[in-house]
Design a protein around this motif. Sequence first.
Motif, short mmCIF file in Angstrom:
data_model
loop_
_atom_site.label_atom_id
_atom_site.label_comp_id
_atom_site.label_asym_id
_atom_site.label_seq_id
_atom_site.Cartn_x
_atom_site.Cartn_y
_atom_site.Cartn_z
N ALA A 1 -10.11 44.65 -70.40
CA ALA A 1 -11.57 44.44 -70.48
C ALA A 1 -12.31 45.52 -69.69
CB ALA A 1 -11.91 43.04 -69.94
N ALA A 2 -11.83 45.93 -68.58
CA ALA A 2 -12.50 46.98 -67.79
C ALA A 2 -12.51 48.29 -68.52
CB ALA A 2 -11.78 47.12 -66.44
N ARG A 3 -11.41 48.64 -69.16
CA ARG A 3 -11.37 49.90 -69.91
C ARG A 3 -12.35 49.87 -71.06
NH1 ARG A 3 -5.75 49.42 -68.91
NH2 ARG A 3 -5.44 48.50 -70.98
N GLU A 4 -12.47 48.69 -71.69
CA GLU A 4 -13.40 48.58 -72.82
C GLU A 4 -14.84 48.81 -72.39
OE1 GLU A 4 -14.32 48.22 -76.78
OE2 GLU A 4 -12.34 48.30 -75.84
N ARG A 5 -15.19 48.28 -71.22
CA ARG A 5 -16.56 48.45 -70.75
C ARG A 5 -16.84 49.95 -70.41
NH1 ARG A 5 -15.37 43.55 -68.14
NH2 ARG A 5 -14.86 44.66 -66.22
N ARG A 6 -15.87 50.62 -69.77
CA ARG A 6 -16.07 52.04 -69.44
C ARG A 6 -16.21 52.89 -70.70
NH1 ARG A 6 -12.28 50.74 -65.36
NH2 ARG A 6 -10.55 51.53 -66.62
N LYS A 7 -15.49 52.51 -71.72
CA LYS A 7 -15.56 53.27 -72.98
C LYS A 7 -16.94 53.16 -73.60
CE LYS A 7 -13.26 53.68 -77.46
NZ LYS A 7 -12.19 53.13 -78.35
N LYS A 8 -17.49 51.94 -73.58
CA LYS A 8 -18.84 51.75 -74.15
C LYS A 8 -19.89 52.52 -73.34
CE LYS A 8 -17.93 47.18 -76.14
NZ LYS A 8 -18.30 45.73 -76.11
N MET A 9 -19.69 52.53 -72.02
CA MET A 9 -20.66 53.24 -71.19
C MET A 9 -20.68 54.74 -71.52
SD MET A 9 -20.84 53.41 -67.05
CE MET A 9 -19.29 54.28 -66.99
N TRP A 10 -19.50 55.37 -71.70
CA TRP A 10 -19.43 56.80 -72.04
C TRP A 10 -20.02 57.08 -73.41
CZ3 TRP A 10 -19.01 60.23 -68.60
CH2 TRP A 10 -18.29 60.03 -67.45
N VAL B 1 -24.43 59.45 -76.54
CA VAL B 1 -25.54 59.33 -77.50
C VAL B 1 -26.85 59.81 -76.90
CG1 VAL B 1 -26.93 57.68 -78.81
CG2 VAL B 1 -24.44 57.52 -78.83
N LEU B 2 -27.10 59.46 -75.64
CA LEU B 2 -28.34 59.88 -74.98
C LEU B 2 -28.41 61.40 -74.83
CD1 LEU B 2 -28.65 57.12 -72.24
CD2 LEU B 2 -30.00 57.34 -74.32
N VAL B 3 -27.27 62.01 -74.43
CA VAL B 3 -27.23 63.48 -74.27
C VAL B 3 -27.47 64.17 -75.60
CG1 VAL B 3 -25.77 65.45 -73.68
CG2 VAL B 3 -25.79 63.41 -72.22
#
Length: 390
Positions: free
Chosen positions: A18-27, A32-34
């Motif tokens: 679950a932690a890896r999944e959240r970091r992936k979404k954050m990146w 997308v913003l960049v």
Amino acid sequence: MSDTEDRVELDEVSGPDAARERRKKMWIVIAVLVAGALIAALMLSGGEEEVPFAAPESATAPAVTVLAPGAGTVQGAINATGTLAARRELPVGVVGEGGRVVSVNVEPGDWVGAGQVLAVIDRSVQSQQESAQAAQIEVAQADADLAQANLDRALQLVERGFISQADIDRLTATRDAAVARVQVARAQLAERRARNAQLNIVAPAAGLVLTRNVEPGQVVSPGSGTLFSIARGGEMELLARIGEVELDSVSVGAIGTVTPVGTDQQFQCTVWQKSPVIDEQTRQGTARCALGYDPALRPGGFASIELASETVVAPRLPESAILSDDRGSYVYIVDEDNTVVRRPIEVGSISDEGIVVASGLQGNERVVLRAGGFLTEGETVRPVTQGQAE
């Protein structure tokens, strides 16, 4: 329980996946913003839209007033300079034997008549010679009278036979020789008197005395040079120096206006002779312009002249449009690309109506009317037309 403790318990429950999944979404969100920011920057920098209130490019070029002068028929005029002189200067010197000057009767600036005595040379010796010649006539006349009397007596005796014909011939010859000696003596006296008359230095013609180079007591001779100079009739002229090309356009009889240097007086003159010779060094000829007498016209003085010549078709510009430097006169014109171009010209006559451009312009060019001194060749400008010159 605090929030930190809840998150710890949640992480323990969810596990590492679950932690890896959240970091992936954050990146993914960051990427997308960049990307959006880059796309926005590219669109703003590469767009063709003008910046609001930006000045148009043409407004940055300086505005200059231009004039299309056209070409009109103008009376040709030639401006020149020259030296004032006597039209006919008469040098007067010693024509006789010379001697010591006893009196001088005129000063420069005096008017004299033909035959008027200008100076007198001592003639004490010559007067005695004249008296001796007069006495020789009396001697010769006495001999002639005696010879005639002897002949008359012999003619009376020849009829009686006392005198031969040979004696008569001899006496006749003696009488003729005596008469001839009388004539010789009279001729010698006339010569002496003529020589004495030459001891008076006289004016050969009426006119104005220009110079006097003799003083009482001075010894003069035929080699003494010019003692007086006279302007015949007081007539003056201007020796105008004109270029060989312009000289051809000046006709004999042309009217000119002469202005002596240092004065605003003007005098009318007439061209009465053109020099047939051109100076090899200056490439100029002389136009001789006749003037009447006036005290302001002093021989040897400097003067300017404006001569009328043939009519020409040429543009006319105001003085503000014409510039000059060490390369000569020129104007600035604006070409089709609104670029400033230097155009060399030759200046003609100058009047209150403007300056005639003798060569260099056709008349349809856009000539910079003012502020030409602040422009440089090749500069882009925004021409503002004033209109065709009248």
